[in-house]
Design a protein around this motif. Structure first.
Motif, PDB file in Angstrom:
ATOM      1  N   TYR A  15      27.736 -49.262   2.671  1.00  0.00           N
ATOM      2  CA  TYR A  15      28.210 -48.199   3.563  1.00  0.00           C
ATOM      3  C   TYR A  15      27.761 -48.474   4.997  1.00  0.00           C
ATOM      4  CZ  TYR A  15      29.242 -43.527   5.325  1.00  0.00           C
ATOM      5  OH  TYR A  15      29.745 -42.473   6.043  1.00  0.00           O
ATOM      6  N   ASN A 295      29.558 -40.633  -0.772  1.00  0.00           N
ATOM      7  CA  ASN A 295      29.545 -39.172  -0.877  1.00  0.00           C
ATOM      8  C   ASN A 295      29.294 -38.719  -2.310  1.00  0.00           C
ATOM      9  OD1 ASN A 295      30.091 -38.285   1.869  1.00  0.00           O
ATOM     10  ND2 ASN A 295      32.114 -39.186   1.627  1.00  0.00           N
ATOM     11  N   SER A 297      27.677 -40.384  -4.547  1.00  0.00           N
ATOM     12  CA  SER A 297      26.285 -40.709  -4.880  1.00  0.00           C
ATOM     13  C   SER A 297      25.334 -39.609  -4.436  1.00  0.00           C
ATOM     14  CB  SER A 297      25.884 -42.029  -4.214  1.00  0.00           C
ATOM     15  OG  SER A 297      26.623 -43.112  -4.734  1.00  0.00           O
ATOM     16  N   LEU A 298      25.604 -39.025  -3.273  1.00  0.00           N
ATOM     17  CA  LEU A 298      24.743 -37.940  -2.805  1.00  0.00           C
ATOM     18  C   LEU A 298      24.843 -36.725  -3.727  1.00  0.00           C
ATOM     19  CD1 LEU A 298      25.263 -38.097   1.074  1.00  0.00           C
ATOM     20  CD2 LEU A 298      23.279 -38.856  -0.241  1.00  0.00           C
ATOM     21  N   LEU A 299      26.055 -36.438  -4.213  1.00  0.00           N
ATOM     22  CA  LEU A 299      26.220 -35.309  -5.139  1.00  0.00           C
ATOM     23  C   LEU A 299      25.524 -35.583  -6.471  1.00  0.00           C
ATOM     24  CD1 LEU A 299      29.952 -34.249  -4.619  1.00  0.00           C
ATOM     25  CD2 LEU A 299      27.913 -33.404  -3.490  1.00  0.00           C
ATOM     26  N   PHE A 319      20.358 -39.685   2.275  1.00  0.00           N
ATOM     27  CA  PHE A 319      21.077 -38.744   3.137  1.00  0.00           C
ATOM     28  C   PHE A 319      20.808 -39.062   4.608  1.00  0.00           C
ATOM     29  CE2 PHE A 319      21.176 -34.846   5.654  1.00  0.00           C
ATOM     30  CZ  PHE A 319      22.452 -34.363   5.365  1.00  0.00           C
ATOM     31  N   LYS A 322      22.772 -42.140   5.813  1.00  0.00           N
ATOM     32  CA  LYS A 322      24.193 -41.828   6.021  1.00  0.00           C
ATOM     33  C   LYS A 322      24.384 -40.953   7.254  1.00  0.00           C
ATOM     34  CE  LYS A 322      28.313 -40.079   3.679  1.00  0.00           C
ATOM     35  NZ  LYS A 322      28.775 -39.253   4.811  1.00  0.00           N
ATOM     36  N   ASP A 326      26.517 -42.281  10.531  1.00  0.00           N
ATOM     37  CA  ASP A 326      27.703 -41.478  10.830  1.00  0.00           C
ATOM     38  C   ASP A 326      27.599 -40.853  12.219  1.00  0.00           C
ATOM     39  OD1 ASP A 326      28.736 -42.063   8.364  1.00  0.00           O
ATOM     40  OD2 ASP A 326      28.302 -40.110   7.472  1.00  0.00           O
ATOM     41  N   TYR A 351      29.912 -31.980   3.920  1.00  0.00           N
ATOM     42  CA  TYR A 351      30.932 -33.028   3.874  1.00  0.00           C
ATOM     43  C   TYR A 351      31.005 -33.797   2.553  1.00  0.00           C
ATOM     44  CZ  TYR A 351      34.007 -36.764   5.356  1.00  0.00           C
ATOM     45  OH  TYR A 351      35.062 -37.638   5.442  1.00  0.00           O
ATOM     46  N   PRO A 352      29.883 -34.241   1.972  1.00  0.00           N
ATOM     47  CA  PRO A 352      29.990 -34.986   0.704  1.00  0.00           C
ATOM     48  C   PRO A 352      30.688 -34.194  -0.392  1.00  0.00           C
ATOM     49  CG  PRO A 352      27.801 -35.259   1.634  1.00  0.00           C
ATOM     50  CD  PRO A 352      28.490 -34.191   2.455  1.00  0.00           C
ATOM     51  N   SER A 355      34.594 -33.768   0.814  1.00  0.00           N
ATOM     52  CA  SER A 355      35.393 -34.997   0.791  1.00  0.00           C
ATOM     53  C   SER A 355      35.572 -35.538  -0.627  1.00  0.00           C
ATOM     54  CB  SER A 355      34.755 -36.067   1.674  1.00  0.00           C
ATOM     55  OG  SER A 355      33.482 -36.428   1.184  1.00  0.00           O
ATOM     56  N   THR A 356      34.561 -35.374  -1.474  1.00  0.00           N
ATOM     57  CA  THR A 356      34.676 -35.847  -2.851  1.00  0.00           C
ATOM     58  C   THR A 356      35.718 -35.051  -3.623  1.00  0.00           C
ATOM     59  OG1 THR A 356      32.344 -36.545  -2.856  1.00  0.00           O
ATOM     60  CG2 THR A 356      33.423 -36.270  -4.992  1.00  0.00           C
TER      61      THR A 356
END
Length: 375
Positions: A15, A295, A297-299, A319, A322, A326, A351-352, A355-356
């Motif tokens: 990323y 995204n 992965s963060l969830l 986090f 990223k 960003d 956002y994660p 967007s997911t």
């Protein structure tokens, strides 16, 4: 869990590499400074619309202030079955501005993409060699066409992507959309700098009528309801990449309006995401996959922390990485676009999730365009 941690690390390393490349590419696109010269380019400005009665007055007012010879541009509005007073609004303005050449057409649907049909309908009757598209909910600046003309005179170009921005407002929803747009615009400009352009915005997009027909218009992708801009761009990149440019000029930025609810924003982003699977560029596909994985992965990481299967310190580091990479891209983009960077930490948390869900839904569901459900 060591394997999971290693997988997460690999995802975020990739990323950082992808976003780092976009940042580098962004820096390679130099700002264009307009010089004094005689206007030479003639434009046909194309605006598809459907039930935009409340938004059209601001666009029309901005057209009134264009500092460009009236004989060198025309406005072509294409009505896609509006049921409100949109057409009356345009006609009223036309009577107040009779010196501007304006045409209103009815759309003729021949494919599964109403907007592509509308644009092709307009190109068919356009009188001028350059087509420039915008949307009914936008506003253009007085030097908009002058800047495009100046750029065309100074470059061998047949297609030009321009920037869009949102007006600054105080609600979290508005700030979230501003930050989202900054990331999209940053990725757009960065990809042009890398010569891997795969994305643009039809609210500010220009190309020659000759190139449009050389590319056979939207043939090959008019079964996809969305993507009147990106698919034409990708076809041009495959055929004449050296003649596809990005216009990084403040005077050419178009202002569009953010969505007024989270539900409408979700539907819009699903519509945008629905065309990603048809992208031709390997870079764009790789970027889309790595952004989704980061995204997601963060969830997943948050769930693992809740169940005690991952340390919160590791999740915080991921986090933070990223967020910082960003934010750097958005900060550079914002120096050009001039929007607000408020609520960045809160938006970065939202956002994660957002967007997911959008990405997954775009793959398994349909979307809505102008209140019409499309699969």
């Amino acid at each position: 869990m060591e394997i999971v941690n290693l997988l997460f690390a690999l995802i975020f390393i990739n990323y950082v590499i992808f976003i780092g490349l976009l940042i580098w590419g962004f820096s390679k696109i130099k700002s264009f400074k307009k010089t004094a010269s005689e206007n030479k380019t003639s434009f046909s400005v194309v605006i598809p619309f459907r039930n935009e009665e409340k938004k059209l007055p601001e666009l029309l007012e901005s057209f009134s202030h264009l500092k460009y010879p009236k004989e060198q541009f025309e406005l072509i509005f294409v009505n896609d079955a509006s049921s409100d007073e949109s057409e009356r609004t345009i006609n009223r303005w036309r009577m107040e501005n009779p010196w501007i050449h304006l045409t209103i057409l009815d759309n003729v649907r021949i494919s599964k993409s109403p907007k592509k049909d509308a644009i092709q309908r307009a190109v068919t009757i356009a009188k001028n060699p350059w087509i420039i598209t915008t949307d009914a909910d936008c506003e253009v600046q007085p030097e908009w066409l002058t800047t495009y003309d100046n750029y065309i005179q100074n470059n061998e170009v047949e297609m030009i992507a321009g920037a869009v921005r949102f007006p600054s407002r105080g609600l979290l929803l508005s700030h979230f959309q501003q930050l989202d747009l900054l990331s999209l615009q940053g990725a757009t400009i960065g990809s042009f700098g890398l010569k891997e352009a795969f994305m643009c915005n039809g609210a500010n997009f220009a190309y020659t009528k000759k190139l449009f027909w050389d590319l056979e218009g939207f043939k090959g992708n008019n079964h996809i309801a969305s993507g009147d801009d990106v698919f034409l761009l990708q076809k041009a990149m495959a055929k004449v990449p050296k003649k596809v440019h990005y216009l990084k000029a403040k005077e050419a930025i178009v202002t569009t309006k953010p969505e007024k609810s989270w539900a409408k924003l979700f539907k819009q982003r699903v519509r945008w995401a629905s065309k990603a699977t048809a992208y031709q560029s390997d870079f764009s596909k790789g970027l889309a996959i790595i952004v989704l994985l980061a995204n997601l992965s963060l969830l997943i990481g948050a769930l693992l922390v809740i169940f005690g299967l991952m340390s919160w310190q590791l999740l915080t580091v991921l986090f933070g990485i990223k967020f910082l990479i960003d934010f750097f891209l958005m900060y550079k983009t914002n120096k050009f676009l001039g929007m607000r960077l408020y609520s960045a930490p809160i938006s970065a948390i939202i956002y994660p999730i957002f967007s997911t869900v959008v990405a997954i839904y775009s793959l398994i569901g349909g979307f809505e365009w102008k209140r019409e459900n499309i699969k």
